[in-house]
Design an enzyme around this catalytic site. Structure first.
Site, PDB file in Angstrom:
ATOM      1  N   ASP A 188       0.890  -1.317   0.006  1.00 20.51           N
ATOM      2  CA  ASP A 188       0.178   0.044   0.066  1.00 20.51           C
ATOM      3  C   ASP A 188       0.956   1.318  -0.062  1.00 20.51           C
ATOM      4  O   ASP A 188       1.904   0.986   0.385  1.00 20.51           O
ATOM      5  CB  ASP A 188      -0.932  -0.022   1.144  1.00 20.51           C
ATOM      6  CG  ASP A 188      -0.027  -0.089   2.627  1.00 20.51           C
ATOM      7  OD1 ASP A 188       0.849  -0.639   2.714  1.00 20.51           O
ATOM      8  OD2 ASP A 188      -0.306   0.589   3.405  1.00 20.51           O
ATOM      9  N   GLU A 189       0.329   2.114  -0.372  1.00 19.03           N
ATOM     10  CA  GLU A 189       0.818   3.649  -0.341  1.00 19.03           C
ATOM     11  C   GLU A 189       2.263   3.609  -0.919  1.00 19.03           C
ATOM     12  O   GLU A 189       3.038   4.392  -0.064  1.00 19.03           O
ATOM     13  CB  GLU A 189       0.602   4.129   1.087  1.00 19.03           C
ATOM     14  CG  GLU A 189      -1.059   4.422   1.172  1.00 19.03           C
ATOM     15  CD  GLU A 189      -1.064   4.849   2.759  1.00 19.03           C
ATOM     16  OE1 GLU A 189      -1.810   5.790   3.135  1.00 19.03           O
ATOM     17  OE2 GLU A 189      -0.591   4.179   3.900  1.00 19.03           O
TER      18      GLU A 189
END
Ligand code: ACM
Length: 522
Positions: free
Chosen positions: A335-336
């Site tokens: 993620d991210e």
């Protein structure tokens, strides 16, 4: 004739007296509707009588079903301290006297791996399931049929009566999880074990541990010791951090397995990796060790995806953790990764799935990984982007639902909540409960969904009391969403049942949030 009448008069009088006392004595029943079962079972029949636990109540299981010894022991350990009764555990060839509990394995395949049938009559409790896990889940129902004070760990006043009933029950979703971020703040073995205990009460079966992030590396890797020595030495706010040794991690795995809960380890890559970059110069593209980070920012770190040593590092880390994780999954994060160029992110995640497969685990990743080719068996965890979820399903992946605006346990309840964040909105107890997995994301249906998971990110959560305040009662609602069929769930019924859990949570010493939406009965 007259003499016969006088002869049987004493008998007639006795019968009359007996009939009268029986009529006058209040009928011993417990209204099942006054008892709170969460998750609500699939089918409950009230049979209108009571079963009483006594000093001679035993726990029996067939000797051939030796796998039931573990659930039998769990049950005995639950019942002994508060009742003061011995609850001997015996193979069922030994004929029981008095009211007893029987645990059995059946071959009722309609119950699945975790379903059970609980039949309580005046004389017996029979709990049967296909698998020991089902017996264990049924024990949690039996536990909730008992008065809340059963949870106390010292002698309590009886009586110990439960209503007679027939319950048939099984989960809607196979994957019912909670995630704990031990990276932003570290939580030790005892805290995690208490969390596991509370998860077990509500029939959850997955504990996802977020073991690394920018602020801390929390699991010993023997081939890369500085990950914990340096990377584990602090946390958000600059506290002293901490980490699990591999022995401690194995203890957690065992503790969870005794409650039929599987641990999913996560090492978040290629972003959220600053603690590793602060531990080893050679993991950095510029060969310079980074300073430790104790703030709350996200999205600024990345592994150096072009370096060979990066893949050696990943292989060592995944290998060591996989070797002590008996569950089928390894969570790669994903993620991210805003600091990783997209052209590097895609092949990196593809390669990472290959490394995990080489260590015989299946991949779970946050929804961003749906943009990459997905290996068969990879699961995608929805937190932010519904488009990613549809892409994942098109690629044949199952999804785990953790919609931040419903499931994130670090979101504030309302504007008055001191702890937590609110970037995904305020998540009050009703909002956390009142939604349906099968209709949440347009374009996906029940068959695409493995289950639901509730993450607790811990930027603002520093100890057990704070953890419990953010998690409870919202996690209890999520547990019901994962277990109970949608057509048996509604908010107005649930809030009443949740209100009746207060005494049990109190007796378990849980610092839960007393939302004004709930009619708490303490
Ligand atoms: C996430 O909340 N970054 C998965």
């Amino acid at each position: 004739m007259k003499s016969l009448f006088y002869k049987i008069l004493p008998a007639i009088s006795l019968l009359l007296i007996l009939a009268l006392t029986m009529a006058l004595k209040p009928k011993k029943t417990i209204n099942l509707n006054n008892i709170s079962l969460i998750p609500r079972p699939v089918s409950v029949i009230n049979t209108g009588n009571i079963f009483s636990f006594t000093y001679s109540t035993g726990i029996f299981y067939a000797a051939k079903d030796n796998s039931l010894k573990k659930p039998a022991l769990f049950l005995a350990h639950l019942l002994r301290p508060s009742t003061g009764y011995p609850f001997p555990i015996l193979p069922d060839e030994k004929a029981p006297h008095g009211n007893s509990i029987f645990l059995t394995l059946s071959e009722n395949t309609s119950l699945g791996d975790e379903g059970y049938e609980l039949t309580v009559t005046r004389k017996r409790i029979i709990l049967s399931a296909n698998k020991p896990a089902g017996v264990f889940r049924g024990i949690q129902t039996l536990r909730q049929l008992l008065p809340a004070r059963i949870e106390e760990r010292f002698l309590q006043q009886g009586p110990w009566n439960i209503p007679t009933t027939k319950i048939v029950d099984y989960p809607s979703y196979a994957y019912r999880g909670a995630m704990l971020d031990v990276a932003r703040h570290f939580f030790g073995v005892k805290t995690v074990e208490k969390y596991i205990d509370l998860m077990a009460l509500y029939k959850l079966n997955i504990l996802h541990l977020h073991l690394s992030d920018d602020q801390g590396w929390r699991i010993e890797i023997k081939s890369w010791p500085d990950l914990t020595k340096i990377g584990g030495s602090t946390e958000v706010g600059g506290g002293k951090g901490g980490y699990f040794t591999q022995e401690q991690f194995k203890e957690l795995v065992r503790y969870a397995a005794d409650r039929y809960i599987t641990i999913v380890p996560e090492i978040d890559m290629p972003g959220h990796i600053h603690a590793a970059l602060a531990s080893y110069a050679k993991l950095n593209c510029d060969n310079k060790r980074k300073k430790l980070f104790t703030g709350k920012d996200v999205g600024f770190s990345t592994l150096c995806t072009h370096k060979t040593i990066t893949y050696q590092f990943i292989n060592d880390v995944v290998g060591e953790i996989a070797a002590i994780s008996p569950g089928p999954w390894f969570h790669i994060g994903g993620d991210e990764s805003h600091a990783t160029p997209k052209k590097d992110y895609l092949p990196f995640i593809e390669k990472l799935q290959g490394i995990v497969a080489a260590h015989h685990k299946k991949v779970i990743g946050w929804d961003e990984i749906a943009q990459t080719p997905l290996k068969k068996g990879t699961m995608v965890q929805y937190w932010a982007n519904t488009k990613n979820v549809r892409t994942a399903v098109k690629k044949g992946a199952k999804v785990i639902l953790s919609p931040a605006g419903r499931c994130y346990l670090d979101m504030k309840y309302d504007t008055a909540t001191k702890l937590g964040l609110h970037w995904a909105g305020y998540v009050n107890v009703k909002k956390a409960y009142n939604w349906s997995p099968d209709t949440l994301v347009p374009g996906i249906t029940k068959k695409d969904i493995a289950g639901i998971e509730s993450p607790l990110w811990t930027e603002t959560v520093t100890n057990l009391q704070e953890l419990e305040y953010m998690v409870f009662p919202r996690l209890i609602g999520h547990a019901e969403i994962g277990w109970t069929p949608q057509d048996l769930r509604n908010w107005s019924d649930y809030r009443q049942r949740l209100g009746k859990q207060a005494a049990r949570l109190d007796d378990l010493g849980v610092n839960f949030y007393r939302s004004k939406m709930i009619p708490w009965q303490e």
